[in-house]
Design an enzyme around this catalytic site. Structure first.
Site, PDB file in Angstrom:
ATOM      1  N   CYS A  93      39.287  23.080  47.775  1.00  0.00           N
ATOM      2  CA  CYS A  93      39.237  23.659  46.434  1.00  0.00           C
ATOM      3  C   CYS A  93      38.025  23.180  45.652  1.00  0.00           C
ATOM      4  CB  CYS A  93      40.515  23.321  45.664  1.00  0.00           C
ATOM      5  SG  CYS A  93      40.493  23.892  43.953  1.00  0.00           S
ATOM      6  N   CYS A  98      37.865  27.011  45.324  1.00  0.00           N
ATOM      7  CA  CYS A  98      38.094  27.473  43.947  1.00  0.00           C
ATOM      8  C   CYS A  98      36.937  27.156  42.996  1.00  0.00           C
ATOM      9  CB  CYS A  98      39.353  26.825  43.380  1.00  0.00           C
ATOM     10  SG  CYS A  98      40.710  26.647  44.538  1.00  0.00           S
ATOM     11  N   LYS A 101      33.396  28.722  43.976  1.00  0.00           N
ATOM     12  CA  LYS A 101      33.583  30.167  43.883  1.00  0.00           C
ATOM     13  C   LYS A 101      33.594  30.626  42.416  1.00  0.00           C
ATOM     14  CE  LYS A 101      37.332  31.628  43.163  1.00  0.00           C
ATOM     15  NZ  LYS A 101      38.407  31.826  44.111  1.00  0.00           N
ATOM     16  N   TYR A 229      42.231  38.154  48.996  1.00  0.00           N
ATOM     17  CA  TYR A 229      41.613  37.760  47.730  1.00  0.00           C
ATOM     18  C   TYR A 229      40.226  37.162  47.918  1.00  0.00           C
ATOM     19  CZ  TYR A 229      42.950  32.855  48.529  1.00  0.00           C
ATOM     20  OH  TYR A 229      43.075  31.582  49.042  1.00  0.00           O
ATOM     21  N   GLU A 233      36.969  38.844  46.095  1.00  0.00           N
ATOM     22  CA  GLU A 233      36.257  37.982  45.154  1.00  0.00           C
ATOM     23  C   GLU A 233      34.769  37.916  45.494  1.00  0.00           C
ATOM     24  OE1 GLU A 233      39.740  34.867  43.698  1.00  0.00           O
ATOM     25  OE2 GLU A 233      38.501  34.342  45.424  1.00  0.00           O
ATOM     26  N   HIS A 493      46.370  40.422  17.287  1.00  0.00           N
ATOM     27  CA  HIS A 493      45.602  41.670  17.216  1.00  0.00           C
ATOM     28  C   HIS A 493      44.210  41.427  16.645  1.00  0.00           C
ATOM     29  CE1 HIS A 493      45.111  46.012  16.955  1.00  0.00           C
ATOM     30  NE2 HIS A 493      44.595  45.829  15.750  1.00  0.00           N
ATOM     31  N   GLU A 498      48.214  41.301  23.644  1.00  0.00           N
ATOM     32  CA  GLU A 498      49.315  41.790  22.813  1.00  0.00           C
ATOM     33  C   GLU A 498      50.058  42.957  23.458  1.00  0.00           C
ATOM     34  OE1 GLU A 498      48.355  43.859  19.115  1.00  0.00           O
ATOM     35  OE2 GLU A 498      46.288  44.094  19.825  1.00  0.00           O
TER      36      GLU A 498
END
Length: 514
Positions: A93, A98, A101, A229, A233, A493, A498
């Site tokens: 990682c 991770c 990347k 993935y 990616e 908002h 939301e």
């Protein structure tokens, strides 16, 4: 009970609940319920010896030490690309997964930002925005060196002894590191995984994610093999940097195991973002052309073959496998799975009572936070009188593709199998930013509700900042929030987030057949 067979896209078929802590008292003799028992009076060098200093190994080791155990961890010398002789404290990682990347994702995003700014009135003179790949790679390397040092300091501060070298299990209580043997009451396997290459002619010409993070230059034209993935990616990263990207995968849609509606929407957005998608295609061979570039032969859904030519790189993102070869597990009597994974029970304990395993090597959920959770659970089980089961329910995850994807809980398909009757809420819209910037990308959101209990059992998003948004909503799914409770939340908002608390109308109902 082995939960490995019950997991589907980051979730068990049923909810596993962590064993409640009882007393949480320190027990320097190591846990009486699930710890290994050794011969009376037998002396050990360490209470726990961990092989592998990645996320799970470091977390388990330092927590075990903090609970009072004498702990050591071994790891290979540092390098940017892993091998049988190179690795580094921090693991996949931190050093080749991770973190680097995500740094590449950040770097590539600037290209989109420069384009988008023009819709908001910004003008960039021709040639004003240029990118130095070399400068970026050097900056990335500097950060990885810092992190490698930081992880070493973490172990040192936790009073965990670091042994540099390749570890191998000799027997249930012995680990050998480059010829020197250590006796341990318990052994933790946390060696992670490695990229898997397809067995096709020319595979040696292809790169994996390890090499993709260390390329000397950005490829002008690249084929990415795989629909998981990692594939999508890196396809997004290269495309944003200006590469012509061809993504080749066997399934009709990418991201097998994810929610079906998410997969379909994501594929549409990948195409809109500029990827050349080749669904239903199988790689046949890779060859070097006379001009030094590569060609890739693929077989389409109809059985006909076609060739992609003049490729600068062919990247295989065709899965990862546990890094257990040569570890000595078979000699120690540890049971292994068909993919080389270490088989463990619900406590992450192997069939050999003194040997435990966490992270990618057990092939449950290949996510860093899951390895951290497993490492902490093992530390409690081994050192404290608190046998602990990792809780795999509602583990959130993200795909840092373009656009981003984030999910928590069950997909619609999984939820239908488990609950039967569902209420599905969906929305799709063009984000406010894209209405002005000119970007064609849209956002998709989905809520999966169990009709009987009205609990929210799954949430999914495709769009900008999906990971940041989903981390918060994961709490709601984890604690069993109902749709009515979600509806009672006042939204922020204007924001995309939301929309998750303003979807009032059921998009469709799923009902089990009689």
């Amino acid at each position: 009970m082995n939960v490995a067979m019950n997991l589907a896209q980051g979730l068990p078929r049923h909810c596993l609940k962590a064993v409640r802590t009882r007393g949480a008292r320190l027990n320097r003799g190591l846990c009486t319920r699930v710890s290994a028992s050794a011969g009376a009076g037998e002396q050990f060098d360490f209470d726990l010896f961990t092989i592998g200093a990645g996320s799970g190994g470091v977390r388990g080791s330092r927590f075990a030490s903090s609970y009072g155990a004498k702990v050591a961890v071994c790891e290979l010398p540092f390098d940017y690309i892993s091998s049988d002789t190179k690795g580094g404290v921090g693991g996949t990682c931190v050093l080749r997964g991770c973190v680097p990347k995500k740094l590449m994702v950040y770097a590539a995003e600037y290209a989109d930002e420069f384009k988008a700014s023009q819709g908001f009135g910004w003008t960039l003179p021709p040639g004003a925005a240029t990118h130095s790949w070399t400068a970026f790679i050097e900056a990335k390397r500097k950060e990885l060196q810092r992190l490698n040092g930081a992880y070493k300091n973490t172990l040192k501060n936790a009073k965990v002894e670091l042994v540099e070298g390749r570890g191998r299990i000799v027997d249930a209580h012995t680990v050998e590191v480059d010829g020197k043997r250590y006796r341990a009451k318990n052994i933790l396997i946390a060696v992670g995984g490695k990229p898997h290459k397809l067995d096709i002619p020319g595979a040696e010409l292809c790169i994996t994610s390890d090499e993709a993070l260390e390329l000397p230059a950005c490829p002008g034209k690249v084929a990415v093999l795989g629909g998981g993935y990692i594939a999508v990616e890196f396809a997004g990263i290269f495309s944003r940097f200006g590469s012509e990207v061809h993504t080749v995968y066997r399934q009709p849609l990418p991201l097998r195991g994810f929610d079906g509606e998410v997969r379909k929407f994501a594929a549409e957005q990948y195409a809109a973002a500029g990827l050349h998608l080749h669904p239903g295609c199988n790689p046949v061979s890779v060859a070097k052309q006379a001009n030094g570039k590569l060609s890739l032969v693929v077989k389409g859904p109809d059985g006909a073959t076609s060739t992609l030519t003049d490729l600068d790189q062919v990247m295989m993102a065709t899965g990862r496998v546990p890094k257990t070869s040569g570890l000595g597990l078979e000699d120690a009597g540890v049971k292994m799975g068909s993919k080389g994974q270490v088989l463990v029970d619900e406590y992450c304990r192997t069939n050999v009572p003194s040997i435990w395993a966490v992270g990618d090597v057990i092939d449950r959920i290949q996510l860093t936070p899951v390895a951290l959770m497993e490492g902490m659970a093992v530390a409690k089980s081994v050192v404290l009188d608190t046998p602990t089961v990792p809780d795999y329910f509602a583990v959130p995850s993200a795909v840092f593709s373009n656009p981003e994807i984030a999910t928590v809980g069950y997909s619609e398909e999984q939820a239908a199998e488990k609950y039967g009757d569902l209420d599905i809420y969906t929305t799709s819209f063009k984000p406010m930013r894209n209405t002005v910037s000119g970007s064609p990308l849209r956002t998709f959101m989905k809520i999966v509700v169990d009709t009987a209990s009205q609990k929210v059992v799954g949430m999914h998003m495709v769009g900008a900042e999906a990971a940041e948004i989903m981390q918060g909503f994961a709490v709601a799914v984890k604690v069993g929030a109902t749709k009515q409770q979600l509806d009672s939340v006042v939204g922020i908002h204007p924001s995309a987030a939301e929309e998750f608390v303003t979807m009032r109308t059921v998009s469709r109902q799923v009902r089990k057949t009689a």
